[in-house]
Design a protein around this motif. Structure first.
Motif, mmCIF file in Angstrom:
data_model
loop_
_atom_site.group_PDB
_atom_site.id
_atom_site.type_symbol
_atom_site.label_atom_id
_atom_site.label_comp_id
_atom_site.label_asym_id
_atom_site.label_seq_id
_atom_site.Cartn_x
_atom_site.Cartn_y
_atom_site.Cartn_z
ATOM 1 N N ILE A 165 0.824 -1.206 0.000
ATOM 2 C CA ILE A 165 0.000 0.000 0.000
ATOM 3 C C ILE A 165 0.862 1.263 0.000
ATOM 4 O O ILE A 165 0.594 2.218 -0.740
ATOM 5 N N GLN A 166 1.910 1.258 0.773
ATOM 6 C CA GLN A 166 2.753 2.454 0.887
ATOM 7 C C GLN A 166 3.644 2.685 -0.330
ATOM 8 O O GLN A 166 4.234 3.749 -0.462
ATOM 9 N N SER A 167 3.712 1.717 -1.233
ATOM 10 C CA SER A 167 4.542 1.876 -2.435
ATOM 11 C C SER A 167 3.770 2.470 -3.609
ATOM 12 O O SER A 167 4.334 2.681 -4.682
ATOM 13 N N ALA A 168 2.489 2.779 -3.426
ATOM 14 C CA ALA A 168 1.639 3.245 -4.518
ATOM 15 C C ALA A 168 1.778 4.739 -4.770
ATOM 16 O O ALA A 168 2.146 5.508 -3.873
ATOM 17 N N ASN A 169 1.468 5.156 -5.986
ATOM 18 C CA ASN A 169 1.348 6.581 -6.309
ATOM 19 C C ASN A 169 -0.021 7.122 -5.925
ATOM 20 O O ASN A 169 -0.196 8.327 -5.753
ATOM 21 N N CYS A 170 -0.985 6.226 -5.831
ATOM 22 C CA CYS A 170 -2.342 6.591 -5.438
ATOM 23 C C CYS A 170 -3.036 5.329 -4.944
ATOM 24 O O CYS A 170 -2.752 4.231 -5.429
ATOM 25 N N ILE A 171 -3.938 5.496 -3.987
ATOM 26 C CA ILE A 171 -4.686 4.360 -3.449
ATOM 27 C C ILE A 171 -6.177 4.613 -3.615
ATOM 28 O O ILE A 171 -6.662 5.729 -3.373
ATOM 29 N N ILE A 172 -6.887 3.587 -4.041
ATOM 30 C CA ILE A 172 -8.345 3.628 -4.090
ATOM 31 C C ILE A 172 -8.869 2.749 -2.963
ATOM 32 O O ILE A 172 -8.567 1.557 -2.914
ATOM 33 N N ALA A 173 -9.620 3.356 -2.047
ATOM 34 C CA ALA A 173 -10.166 2.631 -0.900
ATOM 35 C C ALA A 173 -11.666 2.486 -1.067
ATOM 36 O O ALA A 173 -12.401 3.482 -1.058
ATOM 37 N N VAL A 174 -12.123 1.248 -1.229
ATOM 38 C CA VAL A 174 -13.526 0.965 -1.538
ATOM 39 C C VAL A 174 -14.172 0.306 -0.322
ATOM 40 O O VAL A 174 -13.713 -0.740 0.134
ATOM 41 N N ALA A 175 -15.235 0.921 0.191
ATOM 42 C CA ALA A 175 -15.849 0.376 1.408
ATOM 43 C C ALA A 175 -17.318 0.750 1.509
ATOM 44 O O ALA A 175 -17.718 1.857 1.139
ATOM 45 N N GLY A 176 -18.099 -0.193 2.025
ATOM 46 C CA GLY A 176 -19.498 0.071 2.343
ATOM 47 C C GLY A 176 -19.641 0.183 3.852
ATOM 48 O O GLY A 176 -18.768 0.715 4.529
ATOM 49 N N MET A 177 -20.752 -0.325 4.379
ATOM 50 C CA MET A 177 -21.024 -0.252 5.821
ATOM 51 C C MET A 177 -20.803 1.182 6.335
ATOM 52 O O MET A 177 -21.446 2.100 5.869
ATOM 53 N N GLU A 178 -19.854 1.370 7.263
ATOM 54 C CA GLU A 178 -19.588 2.717 7.785
ATOM 55 C C GLU A 178 -18.457 3.415 7.045
ATOM 56 O O GLU A 178 -18.185 4.593 7.270
ATOM 57 N N GLY A 179 -17.769 2.713 6.125
ATOM 58 C CA GLY A 179 -16.779 3.346 5.250
ATOM 59 C C GLY A 179 -15.516 3.822 5.932
ATOM 60 O O GLY A 179 -14.898 4.793 5.486
ATOM 61 N N ALA A 180 -15.070 3.132 6.967
ATOM 62 C CA ALA A 180 -13.923 3.611 7.745
ATOM 63 C C ALA A 180 -12.571 3.329 7.095
ATOM 64 O O ALA A 180 -11.562 3.933 7.479
ATOM 65 N N LEU A 181 -12.529 2.434 6.112
ATOM 66 C CA LEU A 181 -11.248 2.003 5.547
ATOM 67 C C LEU A 181 -10.421 3.168 5.016
ATOM 68 O O LEU A 181 -9.205 3.224 5.218
ATOM 69 N N ALA A 182 -11.055 4.109 4.327
ATOM 70 C CA ALA A 182 -10.316 5.226 3.727
ATOM 71 C C ALA A 182 -9.590 6.049 4.786
ATOM 72 O O ALA A 182 -8.442 6.469 4.592
ATOM 73 N N SER A 183 -10.235 6.286 5.923
ATOM 74 C CA SER A 183 -9.608 7.066 6.999
ATOM 75 C C SER A 183 -8.392 6.359 7.568
ATOM 76 O O SER A 183 -7.358 6.987 7.838
ATOM 77 N N VAL A 184 -8.506 5.053 7.742
ATOM 78 C CA VAL A 184 -7.382 4.286 8.275
ATOM 79 C C VAL A 184 -6.202 4.345 7.312
ATOM 80 O O VAL A 184 -5.070 4.630 7.707
ATOM 81 N N ILE A 185 -6.463 4.099 6.049
ATOM 82 C CA ILE A 185 -5.390 4.130 5.044
ATOM 83 C C ILE A 185 -4.800 5.537 4.942
ATOM 84 O O ILE A 185 -3.579 5.702 4.840
ATOM 85 N N GLY A 186 -5.648 6.543 4.989
ATOM 86 C CA GLY A 186 -5.181 7.918 4.880
ATOM 87 C C GLY A 186 -4.156 8.302 5.926
ATOM 88 O O GLY A 186 -3.289 9.143 5.686
ATOM 89 N N GLY A 187 -4.249 7.679 7.088
ATOM 90 C CA GLY A 187 -3.300 7.960 8.162
ATOM 91 C C GLY A 187 -2.023 7.150 8.094
ATOM 92 O O GLY A 187 -1.141 7.309 8.939
ATOM 93 N N LEU A 188 -1.901 6.293 7.060
ATOM 94 C CA LEU A 188 -0.749 5.396 6.968
ATOM 95 C C LEU A 188 0.131 5.633 5.743
ATOM 96 O O LEU A 188 1.204 5.054 5.639
ATOM 97 N N VAL A 189 -0.321 6.500 4.821
ATOM 98 C CA VAL A 189 0.392 6.638 3.551
ATOM 99 C C VAL A 189 0.678 8.112 3.231
ATOM 100 O O VAL A 189 0.060 9.012 3.786
ATOM 101 N N SER A 190 1.605 8.322 2.297
ATOM 102 C CA SER A 190 1.978 9.683 1.895
ATOM 103 C C SER A 190 1.357 10.091 0.566
ATOM 104 O O SER A 190 1.504 11.243 0.146
#
Length: 252
Positions: A165-190
């Motif tokens: 994940i951290q080696s990407a130029n861009c990340i697409i985070a796809v999630a339903g339910m409460e959609g928390a995945l994007a926030s978690v990833i956002g705090g881990l990558v540049s």
């Protein structure tokens, strides 16, 4: 002829400004009555026009594909049905259909894939939207890695893929339910994160609205949000970001 090539012709004196203007106006679009096909889009943006298949009659869809294929040598369509594919394959022997992403395409010359985009899903039920994003990015010349089923109900699964994940130029985070995945990833990558809310979830998910609101209200930095289930929009934007990262602005 691309816009750059056209301008070079004007610069060298092979074309007058007036002649170049006529060419640009002529190449702007093709009017086939029920559709105005934007055949100049690739020159302007680096991306040829894409067909939204759902809701189109068989005859309209066929003629749109025929004309775009004649102009571009390839066609990419989203949200196609199995019935549309069965109809279209009678006329295009090399047409391809993926029932998961619902992408209906005719490939042209194989593109060199560059850079790296990582597509992540919270759950397996989000894969249909994720595949629309991933295959869109791949079609437009992006290297894509998939990291599926790494939602917040089992965080260790995401952390085990952190190097990818951290080696990407861009990340697409796809999630339903409460959609928390994007926030978690956002705090881990540049790199930028494109959040895609899906309509996956129980009643209070409101068809993806809960995930959309979570993603819009994220306190993590570097997150942009597309519409509910809009995998295509995410794949397109990720490709733009990836091209900028590898120095290929405006190329296809």
């Amino acid at each position: 002829m691309t816009i750059q090539e056209l301008l070079e012709e004007v610069k060298k004196g092979f074309l007058t400004v007036e002649e170049a203007e006529k060419i640009l106006k002529k190449e702007g679009y093709k009017d086939i009555g029920y559709a105005k096909l934007d055949t100049g889009r690739k020159n302007r943006t680096g991306f040829a026009e894409v067909v939204y298949c759902s809701g189109k009659t068989d005859e309209h869809l066929l003629n749109i594909y025929k004309r775009l294929y004649r102009e571009e040598g390839e066609v990419f369509g989203t949200r196609a049905s199995r019935e549309q594919y069965e109809y279209m394959k009678k006329y295009f022997s090399d047409i391809q259909y993926d029932p998961v992403s619902r992408i209906l395409k005719i490939n042209g010359t194989e593109k060199k894939k560059v850079g790296k985009v990582v597509v992540c899903t919270a759950g397996t039920a989000d894969i249909a939207v994720a595949e629309e994003a991933a295959q869109t990015a791949e079609y437009f010349g992006t290297n894509v890695e998939r990291v599926y089923d790494v939602g917040v109900s089992g965080m260790h699964r995401l952390f085990s893929c952190l190097e990818t994940i951290q080696s990407a130029n861009c990340i697409i985070a796809v999630a339903g339910m409460e959609g928390a995945l994007a926030s978690v990833i956002g705090g881990l990558v540049s790199c930028p994160v494109i959040a895609v809310p899906t309509s996956v979830g129980y009643g209070a998910n409101f068809g993806g609205l809960s995930a959309l609101l979570t993603m819009i209200n994220s306190c993590a930095n570097g997150i942009a949000v597309v519409n509910i289930d809009n995998g295509y929009g995410a794949g397109y934007m990720a490709t733009q970001i990836n091209r900028l990262a590898v120095g290929q602005k405006g190329e296809n």
